[in-house]
Design a protein around this motif. Structure first.
Motif, short mmCIF file in Angstrom:
data_model
loop_
_atom_site.label_atom_id
_atom_site.label_comp_id
_atom_site.label_asym_id
_atom_site.label_seq_id
_atom_site.Cartn_x
_atom_site.Cartn_y
_atom_site.Cartn_z
N UNK A 42 0.87 -1.36 -0.01
CA UNK A 42 0.17 -0.13 0.03
C UNK A 42 0.98 1.32 0.15
N UNK A 43 1.90 1.22 0.81
CA UNK A 43 2.68 2.73 0.95
C UNK A 43 3.57 2.69 -0.30
N UNK A 46 1.17 4.12 -3.10
CA UNK A 46 0.99 5.31 -2.65
C UNK A 46 2.10 6.26 -3.02
N UNK A 47 2.92 5.76 -2.74
CA UNK A 47 4.37 6.82 -2.89
C UNK A 47 4.69 6.88 -4.47
N UNK A 49 2.70 6.78 -6.69
CA UNK A 49 1.57 7.62 -7.27
C UNK A 49 1.85 9.05 -7.10
N UNK A 50 2.23 9.24 -5.63
CA UNK A 50 2.47 10.82 -5.32
C UNK A 50 3.57 11.45 -6.23
N UNK A 51 4.60 10.62 -6.46
CA UNK A 51 5.64 11.11 -7.12
C UNK A 51 5.33 11.34 -8.73
N UNK A 68 -2.98 0.75 -5.13
CA UNK A 68 -3.17 1.35 -3.77
C UNK A 68 -4.40 1.11 -3.24
#
Lengths: 545, 122
Positions: A42-43, A46-47, A49-51, A68
């Motif tokens: 998940x992390x 998520x990470x 995705x953010x970048x 995610x």
């Protein structure tokens, strides 16, 4: 904002995340209730995705977002992912990797396959619609009980020691630094040599200074050699997933266990070990591990087991790839060897099993009945052997019918400091690892017999091929006088004589990796800088012939 | 000029916030890559503002806010969230976080939020 800088960080960081995702997926496959693996997935998603969103890579962000969501759902519901979901996650990872690869090459990623995106979201849609909270609660309890979540329980989680702080250094920067250290070492020995005449009583300080310098430079060299090393993990980490993919295509099931991946090996050696290891793994899955039915019938667990273990002995690393598959079909190998002309039929009858097994390293021999998609593609076991031997290592294979096969490699931990024989070719000086030199001798020119373009010389009652080094490296043929210097060497089991214009001498050198421009030249193993600033190339004898 | 502590498990995001914040003349006094580290660094550095990612290993940003608020009830924490994390942001705000910024970060929005938090401490 400096986009190029962030793109680089994005590529590095997401590549690290991919490795972690891959590890977590494999953990999850072993234990679908592994909530820690789900948290990690998940992390990581998520990470990424953010970048990706920050750099406007919408297709990457979109796919990472779906992954995610799936993980979030698994986290909240406590429902364990089934085999089909896992397969989907692996596909998602592969697609993400491909997209980042596009970014790496300066391109713009295209949207993921609609089918994949749909599969990732539709499945989540199917399950994430509880009709009433009570029903959802009931389902949750039912699934959770046998597999309680443990991720945030207990003090052990909190006290896990954090890895020591690290800094990220570009490989280029490190290589430049190491190359400078190499030059310092070389210069020191030159200063030492040229100052030897001045160390008189009046100049005692000079001698003491030189001694101190030697000690410090020695220390510098040790530290530099440490910096050249990288954990074996870097090349073995992708193997479990690779094995899984190969097995899936062949309808087999396999798990890979890795031990000793924390061992540190010289980067230049490590880089060249990767292909051979992948090849051995492919062989193990393709030709070793049986289909589940066959394994069941043989009284083995359906899931094949491959163990990759590494340990250090003195200055060598021993790596073995062991499978619990069907083992080598020795009769088949023998038949193929005779058929391929590798072995004379008369010799075939008395060959002991280990000698038969060793035949798989001969060129032109593949035991695969049909050339499958993954094995038998280009490189064979002979290529593996050549690579390992050119690293100064050795390889052997032991197989037991029905029990499995073990392939063992031994390679040196460092290739950085080597004693070499320096040979003069016209204006150039090249180096040959001294470990490859059997002996040096001078013969009368007329003792070299020519037959067409080939040359031979009779040494110890054995007719050895004579190879002109200058010609091999693309220079004009060596002009020989009345006598010729020959360097006897053994390459892939065959003795031969190398001709060079002159023998310059022996020296301990600090071998630097080749600059990228030359990295494709297979006959060069590295280079060093001579006292006058000229480069001297280290030849890889296995690749010259 | 404010002393800022940046918490995010992705160094990508930490650098991005650092660049935005430093361009405005603020000082990034520390970085943390997980929820435990941010609490430790908070104790050690007493920053004026903390930018706090929600999804982090070891301890989530939400739990870290809760701990920090217990340590220092007037701490200024700004949550860094992504779209779709509204309920988590709400939870963090209830726990004492002062405001939030949404990824992907827009420099103006980040600066405005930090400025707002610094100007009107509750």
């Amino acid at each position: 904002m400096d986009l190029a800088k962030y793109r680089t960080i994005f590529i590095e960081e997401s590549t690290e995340h991919f490795a972690e995702i891959s590890r977590a997926l494999l953990d999850l496959e072993k234990d679908p209730a592994d909530s820690e693996a789900i948290d990690t997935l998940f992390r990581m998603a998520h990470s990424i995705k953010g970048m990706a969103a920050s750099l406007d890579y919408a297709p990457i962000a979109e796919l990472a977002h779906r992954l995610e969501d799936r993980m979030q759902e698994a986290r909240e519901s406590g429902r364990v992912p089934d085999g089909e979901s896992l397969s989907l996650f692996f596909q998602g990872l592969t697609a993400l990797e491909a997209m980042v690869e596009v970014v790496k090459e300066g391109g713009w990623p295209e949207a993921a396959a609609p089918a994949l995106l749909a599969a990732l979201s539709s499945r989540s849609g199917d399950h994430a619609r509880p009709t009433a909270p009570a029903a959802a609660e009931a389902t949750r309890t039912a699934v959770r009980e046998p597999a309680p979540r443990v991720a945030f329980e207990g003090p052990a989680e909190v006290t896990t020691p954090r890895p020591p702080p690290t800094v990220r250094v570009r490989t280029e920067t490190l290589d430049r630094f190491l190359s400078t250290v190499g030059e310092v070492i070389l210069n020191t020995s030159q200063v030492r040599t040229s100052a030897s005449g001045f160390e008189t009583k009046r100049n005692a300080a000079l001698g003491e200074g030189l001694d101190r310098m030697d000690r410090v430079v020695g220390e510098l060299q040790r530290r530099a050699l440490e910096l050249r090393t990288t954990q074996l993990l870097r090349i073995v980490e992708p193997l479990p997933r690779a094995a899984r993919e190969i097995a899936e295509r062949a309808g087999k099931r396999v798990e890979v266990e890795i031990d000793g991946a924390e061992l540190e090996i010289d980067r230049s050696i490590l880089d060249r070990l990767s292909d051979p290891l992948v090849h051995l793994l492919r062989n193990a899955v393709d030709h070793g591990i049986e289909l589940p039915e066959a394994r069941r019938a043989a009284g083995k667990p359906e899931v094949g087991h491959i163990a990759i273990t590494a340990h250090r002995e003195k200055d060598n690393v021993h790596i073995s790839v062991r499978d619990d598959g069907a083992g080598l079909d020795l009769a088949g190998v023998l038949a193929r060897a005779v058929e391929a002309g590798v072995l004379h039929p008369d010799l075939a009858d008395d060959l002991p099993p280990d000698a038969i097994a060793a035949l798989v390293f001969e060129p032109g021999l593949s035991t695969a009945r049909s050339v499958s998609e993954v094995s038998g593609r280009g490189v064979g076991m002979d290529a593996v052997r050549v690579t390992i031997e050119s690293l100064g290592g050795s390889i052997e294979l032991v197989s037991e019918r029905g029990e499995g096969t073990v392939t063992s490699l031994v390679v040196p931990i460092t290739a950085a400091v080597q004693r070499v024989l320096m040979l003069g070719l016209a204006d150039e000086i090249v180096a040959l690892p001294i470990s490859k030199v059997e002996r040096i001798l001078e013969v009368q020119a007329e003792r070299i017999e020519r037959s067409g373009s080939d040359a031979f010389v009779l040494i110890d009652d054995e007719l050895l091929p004579v190879i002109d080094l200058a010609e091999r490296v693309g220079m004009a043929a060596t002009q020989t006088g009345s006598s010729v210097s020959l360097v006897l060497t053994e390459i892939r089991g065959d003795r031969l004589a190398l001709v060079s214009e002159r023998i310059v001498g022996q020296q301990q050198i600090y071998v630097k990796p080749l600059p990228e421009l030359l990295s494709g030249v297979r006959s060069l193993a590295g280079l060093t800088i001579l006292g006058d600033g000229r480069p001297m190339f280290l030849l890889d004898p296995n690749q010259i012939v | 000029m404010a002393r800022v502590l940046v918490a995010d498990d992705a160094s990508f995001m930490r650098q991005m916030i650092r660049e935005i914040v430093e361009a405005e003349g603020h000082e990034v006094v520390g970085e943390a890559s997980d929820g435990d580290e941010v609490v430790e660094e908070f104790k050690r550095l007493s920053p004026d503002v903390v930018t706090m990612d929600i999804v982090m290993p070891r301890r989530s940003g939400i739990d870290a806010v809760k701990t920090i608020m217990e340590l220092q009830p007037d701490a200024q924490v700004v949550m860094c969230s992504a779209l779709g994390q509204e309920s988590l942001v709400q939870e963090a705000m209830d726990a004492g976080a002062r405001d939030f910024i949404v990824k992907p970060f827009k420099p103006d929005a980040v600066i405005a939020t930090i400025q707002k938090v610094l100007e009107k401490p509750e």
